[in-house]
Design a protein around this motif. Structure first.
Motif, PDB file in Angstrom:
ATOM      1  N   UNK A  59       6.855   4.636  -1.086  1.00 29.27           N
ATOM      2  CA  UNK A  59       7.964   3.752  -1.451  1.00 29.27           C
ATOM      3  C   UNK A  59       7.879   2.367  -1.886  1.00 29.27           C
ATOM      4  N   UNK A  60       7.435   1.494  -0.902  1.00 30.08           N
ATOM      5  CA  UNK A  60       7.382   0.115  -1.435  1.00 30.08           C
ATOM      6  C   UNK A  60       5.847  -0.428  -1.453  1.00 30.08           C
ATOM      7  N   UNK A  61       4.853   0.648  -1.727  1.00 36.26           N
ATOM      8  CA  UNK A  61       3.302   0.253  -1.905  1.00 36.26           C
ATOM      9  C   UNK A  61       2.710  -0.462  -0.973  1.00 36.26           C
ATOM     10  N   UNK A  62       3.277  -1.027   0.051  1.00 37.10           N
ATOM     11  CA  UNK A  62       2.672  -1.870   1.177  1.00 37.10           C
ATOM     12  C   UNK A  62       1.385  -1.341   1.710  1.00 37.10           C
ATOM     13  N   UNK A  63       0.411  -1.870   1.825  1.00 41.99           N
ATOM     14  CA  UNK A  63      -0.849  -1.428   2.233  1.00 41.99           C
ATOM     15  C   UNK A  63      -1.056  -1.568   3.732  1.00 41.99           C
ATOM     16  N   UNK A  64      -1.593  -0.501   4.540  1.00 45.32           N
ATOM     17  CA  UNK A  64      -1.762  -0.661   6.122  1.00 45.32           C
ATOM     18  C   UNK A  64      -3.199  -0.148   6.169  1.00 45.32           C
ATOM     19  N   UNK A  65      -3.628  -0.437   7.197  1.00 47.75           N
ATOM     20  CA  UNK A  65      -5.152   0.035   7.618  1.00 47.75           C
ATOM     21  C   UNK A  65      -5.068   0.889   8.664  1.00 47.75           C
ATOM     22  N   UNK A  66      -5.864   2.106   8.401  1.00 42.91           N
ATOM     23  CA  UNK A  66      -6.032   3.097   9.579  1.00 42.91           C
ATOM     24  C   UNK A  66      -7.516   2.846  10.166  1.00 42.91           C
ATOM     25  N   UNK A  67      -7.791   2.668  11.276  1.00 46.51           N
ATOM     26  CA  UNK A  67      -8.756   2.480  12.066  1.00 46.51           C
ATOM     27  C   UNK A  67      -9.848   3.498  11.772  1.00 46.51           C
ATOM     28  N   UNK A  68     -10.969   3.068  11.476  1.00 47.49           N
ATOM     29  CA  UNK A  68     -11.952   4.404  11.312  1.00 47.49           C
ATOM     30  C   UNK A  68     -13.057   4.036  12.529  1.00 47.49           C
ATOM     31  N   UNK A  69     -13.609   2.808  12.382  1.00 45.21           N
ATOM     32  CA  UNK A  69     -14.370   2.419  13.574  1.00 45.21           C
ATOM     33  C   UNK A  69     -13.808   1.003  13.960  1.00 45.21           C
ATOM     34  N   UNK A  70     -14.061   0.757  15.015  1.00 43.73           N
ATOM     35  CA  UNK A  70     -13.617  -0.489  15.773  1.00 43.73           C
ATOM     36  C   UNK A  70     -14.903  -1.220  16.554  1.00 43.73           C
TER      37      UNK A  70
END
Length: 186
Positions: A59-70
């Motif tokens: 909807x708003x094109x806000x970028x979020x991060x999904x953790x793959x390796x921490x």
């Protein structure tokens, strides 16, 4: 299922595009995100590495991060995997998105509506019974009843009469299965 000789037909459920993520946006009331072009962000802090998959709200094109390796040591990641992250490999994006551990860690589900199609050869008229084996290329959760109705063009009532299957028809599955289609006894 059936001890009579039968013709076997292969059906395949294949992904047409990556599914949306059922993930709540922090900026708007939208509940879906997409991987867009499929980008990773790799951040090194000394000898430790963070890897995220970037997703955008539909909807708003806000970028979020999904953790793959921490905070993993750099030397623990294979060189080809690290190269795939830095090159934004589309195959690696799909593998990461479809990984159930990534989904559980980041608290999202996949919305598969409109993201798959059934590849099925035409059903011959004779002989009966007909055994059909369904294979899944990706973990697409589908109700067997819906899949069979779509593939054969028959109603739920007719499925109940003509289909012999070892799994529940109305419960979603991601696993390969087979069923036998018999001639209707009316």
């Amino acid at each position: 299922m059936s001890s009579h000789p039968h013709i076997a037909l292969p059906w395949a459920v294949r992904r047409t595009r990556l599914p949306l993520l059922a993930l709540r946006c922090v900026a708007c009331p939208c509940g879906h995100a997409t991987t867009g072009n499929g980008r990773f962000r790799v951040n090194a802090n000394g000898k430790l590495l963070d890897v995220w998959l970037l997703v955008n709200c539909v909807s708003c094109d806000r970028t979020s991060k999904l953790t793959v390796h921490d905070r993993v040591p750099v030397h623990t990641l294979p060189a080809d995997l690290l190269a795939g992250y830095t090159a934004n490999s589309p195959t690696l994006v799909a593998e990461t998105l479809l990984d159930p551990l990534t989904a559980r860690r980041n608290r999202f589900a996949l919305a598969w509506d409109g993201c798959w199609e059934l590849h099925a050869p035409p059903v011959p008229e004779d002989p009966w019974p007909l055994k059909i084996t369904v294979t899944f290329d990706d973990p697409v959760p589908v109700r067997p009843e819906r899949l069979i109705a779509h593939g054969l063009g028959i109603s739920r009532t007719e499925i109940a009469r003509r289909v012999k299957i070892d799994i529940p028809l109305n419960r979603r599955t991601k696993l390969d299965f087979s069923f036998v289609l018999v001639w209707s006894l009316q």
